[in-house]
Design a protein around this motif. Structure first.
Motif, PDB file in Angstrom:
ATOM      1  N   GLN A   1       0.832  -1.201   0.000  1.00 56.03           N
ATOM      2  CA  GLN A   1       0.000   0.000   0.000  1.00 56.03           C
ATOM      3  C   GLN A   1       0.865   1.249   0.000  1.00 56.03           C
ATOM      4  O   GLN A   1       2.064   1.193   0.272  1.00 56.03           O
ATOM      5  CB  GLN A   1      -0.923   0.015   1.213  1.00 56.03           C
ATOM      6  CG  GLN A   1      -0.174   0.156   2.531  1.00 56.03           C
ATOM      7  CD  GLN A   1      -1.066  -0.089   3.734  1.00 56.03           C
ATOM      8  OE1 GLN A   1      -1.869  -1.011   3.737  1.00 56.03           O
ATOM      9  NE2 GLN A   1      -0.911   0.737   4.751  1.00 56.03           N
ATOM     10  N   ILE A   2       0.225   2.365  -0.290  1.00 58.91           N
ATOM     11  CA  ILE A   2       0.864   3.676  -0.122  1.00 58.91           C
ATOM     12  C   ILE A   2       0.051   4.421   0.915  1.00 58.91           C
ATOM     13  O   ILE A   2      -1.185   4.501   0.821  1.00 58.91           O
ATOM     14  CB  ILE A   2       0.939   4.458  -1.437  1.00 58.91           C
ATOM     15  CG1 ILE A   2       1.845   3.721  -2.409  1.00 58.91           C
ATOM     16  CG2 ILE A   2       1.445   5.883  -1.186  1.00 58.91           C
ATOM     17  CD1 ILE A   2       2.104   4.429  -3.700  1.00 58.91           C
ATOM     18  N   ASP A   3       0.733   4.941   1.928  1.00 59.71           N
ATOM     19  CA  ASP A   3       0.098   5.724   2.985  1.00 59.71           C
ATOM     20  C   ASP A   3       0.373   7.200   2.756  1.00 59.71           C
ATOM     21  O   ASP A   3       1.473   7.585   2.359  1.00 59.71           O
ATOM     22  CB  ASP A   3       0.653   5.326   4.364  1.00 59.71           C
ATOM     23  CG  ASP A   3       0.257   3.911   4.765  1.00 59.71           C
ATOM     24  OD1 ASP A   3      -0.760   3.397   4.254  1.00 59.71           O
ATOM     25  OD2 ASP A   3       0.967   3.328   5.605  1.00 59.71           O
ATOM     26  N   LYS A   4      -0.624   8.009   3.034  1.00 57.97           N
ATOM     27  CA  LYS A   4      -0.515   9.463   2.864  1.00 57.97           C
ATOM     28  C   LYS A   4      -0.675  10.131   4.225  1.00 57.97           C
ATOM     29  O   LYS A   4      -1.611   9.834   4.961  1.00 57.97           O
ATOM     30  CB  LYS A   4      -1.602   9.942   1.895  1.00 57.97           C
ATOM     31  CG  LYS A   4      -1.597  11.423   1.605  1.00 57.97           C
ATOM     32  CD  LYS A   4      -2.696  11.713   0.574  1.00 57.97           C
ATOM     33  CE  LYS A   4      -2.843  13.168   0.275  1.00 57.97           C
ATOM     34  NZ  LYS A   4      -3.919  13.397  -0.709  1.00 57.97           N
ATOM     35  N   TYR A   5       0.260  11.021   4.535  1.00 58.82           N
ATOM     36  CA  TYR A   5       0.238  11.803   5.771  1.00 58.82           C
ATOM     37  C   TYR A   5      -0.043  13.259   5.383  1.00 58.82           C
ATOM     38  O   TYR A   5       0.689  13.836   4.589  1.00 58.82           O
ATOM     39  CB  TYR A   5       1.586  11.745   6.480  1.00 58.82           C
ATOM     40  CG  TYR A   5       2.046  10.370   6.887  1.00 58.82           C
ATOM     41  CD1 TYR A   5       1.954   9.951   8.212  1.00 58.82           C
ATOM     42  CD2 TYR A   5       2.592   9.490   5.956  1.00 58.82           C
ATOM     43  CE1 TYR A   5       2.395   8.693   8.593  1.00 58.82           C
ATOM     44  CE2 TYR A   5       3.035   8.234   6.325  1.00 58.82           C
ATOM     45  CZ  TYR A   5       2.936   7.841   7.637  1.00 58.82           C
ATOM     46  OH  TYR A   5       3.372   6.600   8.010  1.00 58.82           O
ATOM     47  N   LEU A   6      -1.093  13.838   5.948  1.00 57.49           N
ATOM     48  CA  LEU A   6      -1.486  15.201   5.602  1.00 57.49           C
ATOM     49  C   LEU A   6      -1.040  16.214   6.646  1.00 57.49           C
ATOM     50  O   LEU A   6      -1.174  15.973   7.852  1.00 57.49           O
ATOM     51  CB  LEU A   6      -3.008  15.313   5.478  1.00 57.49           C
ATOM     52  CG  LEU A   6      -3.672  14.496   4.392  1.00 57.49           C
ATOM     53  CD1 LEU A   6      -5.179  14.504   4.570  1.00 57.49           C
ATOM     54  CD2 LEU A   6      -3.290  15.034   3.029  1.00 57.49           C
TER      55      LEU A   6
ATOM     56  N   VAL B   1      -1.175   8.052   9.789  1.00 55.15           N
ATOM     57  CA  VAL B   1      -1.596   7.913   8.401  1.00 55.15           C
ATOM     58  C   VAL B   1      -3.018   8.453   8.257  1.00 55.15           C
ATOM     59  O   VAL B   1      -3.900   8.103   9.033  1.00 55.15           O
ATOM     60  CB  VAL B   1      -1.554   6.427   7.969  1.00 55.15           C
ATOM     61  CG1 VAL B   1      -2.131   6.235   6.589  1.00 55.15           C
ATOM     62  CG2 VAL B   1      -0.127   5.902   8.063  1.00 55.15           C
ATOM     63  N   ASN B   2      -3.237   9.296   7.263  1.00 57.90           N
ATOM     64  CA  ASN B   2      -4.563   9.840   7.020  1.00 57.90           C
ATOM     65  C   ASN B   2      -5.355   9.038   5.993  1.00 57.90           C
ATOM     66  O   ASN B   2      -6.579   9.003   6.046  1.00 57.90           O
ATOM     67  CB  ASN B   2      -4.473  11.286   6.538  1.00 57.90           C
ATOM     68  CG  ASN B   2      -3.919  12.186   7.600  1.00 57.90           C
ATOM     69  OD1 ASN B   2      -2.727  12.430   7.631  1.00 57.90           O
ATOM     70  ND2 ASN B   2      -4.759  12.648   8.504  1.00 57.90           N
ATOM     71  N   LEU B   3      -4.643   8.420   5.054  1.00 57.64           N
ATOM     72  CA  LEU B   3      -5.310   7.693   3.987  1.00 57.64           C
ATOM     73  C   LEU B   3      -4.355   6.649   3.428  1.00 57.64           C
ATOM     74  O   LEU B   3      -3.156   6.907   3.322  1.00 57.64           O
ATOM     75  CB  LEU B   3      -5.704   8.683   2.878  1.00 57.64           C
ATOM     76  CG  LEU B   3      -6.647   8.234   1.788  1.00 57.64           C
ATOM     77  CD1 LEU B   3      -8.002   7.813   2.366  1.00 57.64           C
ATOM     78  CD2 LEU B   3      -6.877   9.384   0.800  1.00 57.64           C
TER      79      LEU B   3
ATOM     80  N   ALA C   1       4.331   7.178   2.090  1.00 62.60           N
ATOM     81  CA  ALA C   1       5.125   6.008   2.478  1.00 62.60           C
ATOM     82  C   ALA C   1       4.678   4.814   1.645  1.00 62.60           C
ATOM     83  O   ALA C   1       3.481   4.555   1.512  1.00 62.60           O
ATOM     84  CB  ALA C   1       4.933   5.695   3.956  1.00 62.60           C
ATOM     85  N   LEU C   2       5.646   4.094   1.085  1.00 59.57           N
ATOM     86  CA  LEU C   2       5.379   2.838   0.395  1.00 59.57           C
ATOM     87  C   LEU C   2       5.592   1.720   1.403  1.00 59.57           C
ATOM     88  O   LEU C   2       6.669   1.607   1.998  1.00 59.57           O
ATOM     89  CB  LEU C   2       6.314   2.671  -0.805  1.00 59.57           C
ATOM     90  CG  LEU C   2       6.209   1.364  -1.582  1.00 59.57           C
ATOM     91  CD1 LEU C   2       4.815   1.191  -2.196  1.00 59.57           C
ATOM     92  CD2 LEU C   2       7.283   1.303  -2.661  1.00 59.57           C
ATOM     93  N   VAL C   3       4.548   0.902   1.616  1.00 60.60           N
ATOM     94  CA  VAL C   3       4.564  -0.124   2.652  1.00 60.60           C
ATOM     95  C   VAL C   3       4.417  -1.487   1.986  1.00 60.60           C
ATOM     96  O   VAL C   3       3.525  -1.695   1.156  1.00 60.60           O
ATOM     97  CB  VAL C   3       3.409   0.108   3.655  1.00 60.60           C
ATOM     98  CG1 VAL C   3       3.405  -0.951   4.742  1.00 60.60           C
ATOM     99  CG2 VAL C   3       3.491   1.505   4.248  1.00 60.60           C
TER     100      VAL C   3
END
Length: 185
Positions: A57-62, A68-70, A123-125
């Motif tokens: 997954q890719i996690d997005k931090y706003l 993680v927001n999304l 972030a690439l997880v």
């Protein structure tokens, strides 16, 4: 007029490198926000399966949030030596209209992971729930990140492209982390 910025961040702890799949480009085109994308590359010698159950997954931090927001689950397979494109497609068909081809994965959620406006951390997880690559400024020891607005890591109305000399994902604890930024002003 186009401006090109080269970013070299030096931090103080140690470098951690992981895996064969990593982020190579992130875009926020100023002429069409609906044509945003994230590009991944598999530098390994084997294909990587993103299908359900493998947990990539890719996690997005706003805006400097520590959590993680999304998240966006990756699907399909990225072949060895190949690219994988995640296109932001909130307005259906906008990505393909802009670029003339379909991406490997469409992100059609309003302000989705691939819909970053140029100042978010990504972030690439991998399937083991390990961050294998990170874009942005994050202090992994303190568990905090920054809003990249107004910093050298902002790519609003442009794109951030990893130099071709980088061949693996890197967590920024300390490293010369090299990206080229393109913006239009």
């Amino acid at each position: 007029m186009k401006k090109i910025y080269v970013l070299i961040l030096t931090l103080t702890i140690s470098t951690l490198s992981f895996g064969q799949v990593f982020i190579t480009e992130i875009a926020d085109p100023n002429n069409d926000a609906n044509a945003r994308f994230i590009e991944l590359y598999n530098a390994g010698t084997t294909d990587v399966d993103f299908s359900e159950g493998n947990g990539w997954q890719i996690d997005k931090y706003l805006n400097a949030n520590s959590g993680v927001n999304l998240s966006l689950d990756l699907t399909g397979t990225i072949a060895a030596g190949s690219f994988y494109l995640i296109g932001y497609d909130y307005v259906a068909g906008s990505f393909q209209t802009m670029y003339g081809f379909a991406p490997d994965l469409l992100d059609n959620i309003n302000n989705g992971v691939a819909g970053s406006n140029g100042d978010d951390d990504l972030a690439l997880v991998n399937g083991a729930d390990t961050i294998v690559d990170f874009y942005g400024v994050y202090d992994f020891q303190a568990g905090t990140n920054t809003d990249n607005s107004g910093t050298c890591a902002e790519y609003e109305d442009g794109r951030a492209e990893r130099l071709t000399t980088v061949t693996t994902g890197v967590l920024i604890l300390t490293i010369f982390y090299i990206w080229v930024f393109y913006s239009v002003s």
